[in-house]
Design an enzyme around this catalytic site. Sequence first.
Site, PDB file in Angstrom:
ATOM      1  N   HIS A  20      10.962 159.497  -6.789  1.00  0.00           N
ATOM      2  CA  HIS A  20       9.761 159.378  -7.349  1.00  0.00           C
ATOM      3  C   HIS A  20       8.840 159.011  -6.354  1.00  0.00           C
ATOM      4  CE1 HIS A  20      10.866 155.320  -8.537  1.00  0.00           C
ATOM      5  NE2 HIS A  20       9.335 155.164  -8.091  1.00  0.00           N
ATOM      6  N   ASP A  59      17.723 159.762  -8.130  1.00  0.00           N
ATOM      7  CA  ASP A  59      16.339 159.176  -7.689  1.00  0.00           C
ATOM      8  C   ASP A  59      16.352 158.600  -6.462  1.00  0.00           C
ATOM      9  OD1 ASP A  59      13.470 158.874  -7.909  1.00  0.00           O
ATOM     10  OD2 ASP A  59      13.691 157.156  -9.086  1.00  0.00           O
ATOM     11  N   SER A  95       9.482 150.346  -5.382  1.00  0.00           N
ATOM     12  CA  SER A  95      10.379 151.402  -5.711  1.00  0.00           C
ATOM     13  C   SER A  95      10.730 151.923  -4.010  1.00  0.00           C
ATOM     14  CB  SER A  95       9.743 152.512  -6.231  1.00  0.00           C
ATOM     15  OG  SER A  95       9.363 152.210  -7.773  1.00  0.00           O
TER      16      SER A  95
END
Length: 493
Positions: free
Chosen positions: A115, A145, A218
């Site tokens: 992402h 992911d 992230s």
Amino acid sequence: MDARTVLAAIMALLTALAIAFAALPARAQSAQLPGFADLVDQVGDAVVNITTSSVVAGRGGGPDPIVPEGSPLEDFFNDFLDRQAPDGGPSPRRSQALGSGFVISEDGYIVTNNHVIEGADEIMIEFRNGVELVAELIGTDPNTDIALLKVDSDEPLPFVSFGVASEHRVGDWVMVMGNPLGQGFSVSVGVISAFGRSLSGAYDDFIQTDAAINQGNSGGPLFNLDGDVIGVNTAILSPTGGSIGIGFAMSSDVVINVVEQLREFGETRRGWLGVRIQDVTAEMAEALSLEDARGAMVTDVPTGPASEGGIVVGDVILSFDGQDIADTRELVRIVGDSTVGETVRVLVFRDGETETLRVTLGRRETAESAATPEVEGAPDGTTSSEILGITMSPLTDDRREELNAGNIAGGLVIEAIDPASDAAEMGLQVGDIITEVTQQPVATVADFQARIDAADAAGQKSILILIRRDGTPRFMALTIEEEETEGELVPAE
């Protein structure tokens, strides 16, 4: 020396120690506490900031002005900004996003979250020493992911290695490094709060930590105290958008295999068994005479590896390739990590006994659903009956079309459910189609009753039924209700 004198001497000693510690320099005091500075120096140069940019629809190439909705100025600004684009429509603009990552090889392979880079047409990597390099996207896996990038460097790059997450325990120290909220290289520490967390994916195996993870972290690494990466920071649970001490990192036990496949093939190549499954409840285990509520119950077997290997609806998969199966999540993860084309042993529980089957795995990414031909159903005009609080009738051609059940032969449609019945408590719904009872097909209400009578005669407390709801099969266990005969109160003679 009496007890009072001994106690006074102990208290005096403790007081003296406290005074001596307080008199130590701050540097000496801090030496008594665990520090992470050496660990930061060891691994910090392998952690990177990631900036991505992409072209998105916009107005005038810049941010839109903020005007109150419904304001007289709203139409004016909209008309004015629309005129800025040559075709009268919205003009594109570039959007930037930030994230983190880490280098896993000296030749420049970098791991991050999917992402973070999804939809980007330019990916820029910034190293701790300020050097910036453009990255190439090697491959992504939206299911976990995870994304793999590559940069070219004239010099060998500092890198970190993966550790084995499952070798750690709840309470172990961990360290997060990354680019929170775009502030640059930052460190936070905490402990492992839990293992095996699932958020939304079939392959989820998240480590939960109270180390601060925020937006921008992230894709960054979760380190153990040896400097090995045991997780990839992915998500947080927060009502505010900031860290409240509940962060999640995808376990390295999952990431390692994904990264190896992305590096070798540019894509994932997961094993595919070809079954639909559900967890085994205690009620289902009792109905099956299965000693423990474990394994994965097979609810559907389309054309594929499982059907070719002899697996049938109603089998409970207890072990796969020598590994015991606790539930459906574990089976999905183990099968996905298996090699495409590999032949494995599958232990199933069937008709009260175990049986070992050999199945050659396909590839999940290329598996195609085989179309099932339409089948003829029961004649129209049949009446409904109630059993165990369930009002049902045979599946007719009209109802088959209405319920999108063209591939189902036989079966009973639930027309109504007594809200006080076990069926309602177990989650049965109007429109569900009962196709099997005690793992035998049913086409009429008499079939249903016969299965109940046989189970009751055998001393079973519950029966197993297979339903289809919106095309999805699922097993449920229903308690067999015993009818009590009402009697008359007769006075004693």
